[in-house]
Design an enzyme around this catalytic site. Sequence first.
Site, PDB file in Angstrom:
ATOM      1  N   GLY A  30       0.825  -1.195   0.000  1.00 47.60           N
ATOM      2  CA  GLY A  30       0.000   0.000   0.000  1.00 47.60           C
ATOM      3  C   GLY A  30       0.856   1.240   0.000  1.00 47.60           C
ATOM      4  N   GLY A  32       0.445   5.771  -0.027  1.00 44.71           N
ATOM      5  CA  GLY A  32      -0.409   6.949  -0.016  1.00 44.71           C
ATOM      6  C   GLY A  32       0.402   8.200   0.209  1.00 44.71           C
ATOM      7  N   ALA A  33      -0.309   9.312   0.421  1.00 44.24           N
ATOM      8  CA  ALA A  33       0.359  10.593   0.576  1.00 44.24           C
ATOM      9  C   ALA A  33       1.210  10.652   1.824  1.00 44.24           C
ATOM     10  CB  ALA A  33      -0.682  11.714   0.605  1.00 44.24           C
ATOM     11  N   TYR A  34       0.807   9.949   2.877  1.00 48.34           N
ATOM     12  CA  TYR A  34       1.481  10.069   4.157  1.00 48.34           C
ATOM     13  C   TYR A  34       2.181   8.803   4.623  1.00 48.34           C
ATOM     14  CZ  TYR A  34      -0.927  14.515   4.699  1.00 48.34           C
ATOM     15  OH  TYR A  34      -1.381  15.797   4.521  1.00 48.34           O
ATOM     16  N   VAL A  37       3.139   1.006   3.125  1.00 54.13           N
ATOM     17  CA  VAL A  37       2.994  -0.201   3.931  1.00 54.13           C
ATOM     18  C   VAL A  37       3.632  -1.381   3.206  1.00 54.13           C
ATOM     19  CG1 VAL A  37       1.383  -1.770   5.070  1.00 54.13           C
ATOM     20  CG2 VAL A  37       0.855   0.670   4.937  1.00 54.13           C
ATOM     21  N   ASP A 145     -11.905   8.736  11.180  1.00 52.30           N
ATOM     22  CA  ASP A 145     -11.848   8.250   9.797  1.00 52.30           C
ATOM     23  C   ASP A 145     -12.387   6.824   9.715  1.00 52.30           C
ATOM     24  OD1 ASP A 145     -11.413   8.400   7.080  1.00 52.30           O
ATOM     25  OD2 ASP A 145      -9.290   7.867   7.194  1.00 52.30           O
TER      26      ASP A 145
END
Length: 478
Positions: A30, A32-34, A37, A145
């Site tokens: 995985g 993403g922006a932050y 994984v 979230d």
Amino acid sequence: MDRSPPPAKSWSIHTRPEIISKYEIQERIGSGAYSDVYKARRHSDNLTVALKEIHDYQSASREIEALQVLQNCPNVVVLHEYFWREDEDAVLVLEFLRTDMAAVIKQGEKRDDGVGISVGEVKRWMVQILCGVDACHRNMIVHRDLKPSNLLVSDDGVLKLADFGQARILMEPGFVAADENIQPYEQNPLFHEHATPPAEVVPEIDSSSQEGHRNEKQGMISREESFREMGNYKIQGSLDDIDKEMSIRDGDTSCFATGTASDLGDDMLKSYCSYEVEDAENDGCGSLTSCVGTRWFRAPELLYGSTDYGLEVDLWSLGCIFAELLTLKPLFPGTSDIDQISRIFSVLGNLTEEVWPGCVKLPDYGTISFAKVENPTGIEACLPNRSPDEISLVKKLVCYDPASRATAMELLHDEYFIKEPLPVPFSDLWVPSTSSGQDEDSPSLWHDYNDRESDSDFDDFGPMSVKTTSDGFSIQFS
């Protein structure tokens, strides 16, 4: 699955000796922006784990602190340990979970039996979600979230809350709610008989380890009274000095587990510090941003810009998740924040003082207004062919006034869960073999809703008028 080389910013995880000496990094699962994984294997016992490298200081701080508080909860992902140095990104070692609730919902439509997700299965999933959220809220943690792709599922059917990068603890470290380790199903013989997770999945809970932190006053009152007292706190008084706007979604960066006891020691979390990021929102007084939580599950108070909110924002998200479990379709799949509000109004009617006393004080209430919805469809129309009990359950959560939303503990005692059909045993849950691989921000999911990332596209909403006011302007949608 993405097997491409990791981006340049993530190469550090492959060269950090304290990590590679203990773990074999196998593949990236995985990004993403932050965070990124990776699936990995622990050398000492061959345990499969997920290594979550977080590139944002605040996200790392929040996730570590929340998971430390919740480390004994069977329905929260386990943090085994973490690595963090001043000059490196934080790397969290999390239990590996193969799939998530988004995949359960997505594959429900494809099941050969035509049933989708049976009522007994729905109840089992709901009970687990409620247990996880109840543990968060009794420890004054608001997740912010909650959505299907952040509800991870083990091969044994154990559901765990994950991705606490946006979570906030609403009281100072050391507060422990009364009876904070008592799981609701342990109090209900019916749940205990039909719902207790496999013994090897549930870590042994040692309540004595928390005794040194127990607040004497809290220990003298009942659990429900404690929750009500906690519910009076709002999130405007925060621990850290900055709440950076998290409008860039982090994609599929949750970690996918079999349950094991936490290996985490008593390491104290690093102290919060000022962390300046380009384009970050900072009002200098510790108030929160309203831009948290993925849009489809975002509470109305957040859509109207509130920075004075509490645990109730998670309860609205729960209602949206439960509705999706029942129908296999998102309840409010808005294409922008304006469209999100419009879809909610079409179901619940306009937001007024009559349905939510004090709503006019929301920051954006006077800025954006809609024509009166004469005939809102109601939650019933969104849940066709569902029982009155199921409709009632969703309505207790999807309501405007935050104070009227049922708590997770109250719902766990709802008669819905003690009526036939009962929650199924874990062995009867249908668990997909892989994760969804995408969520509501993916352009290929949930039909053909476009421009999900736009929060300012007004072109699709028909006639509108803009008026100058003493405070700036207002927009009227007809």
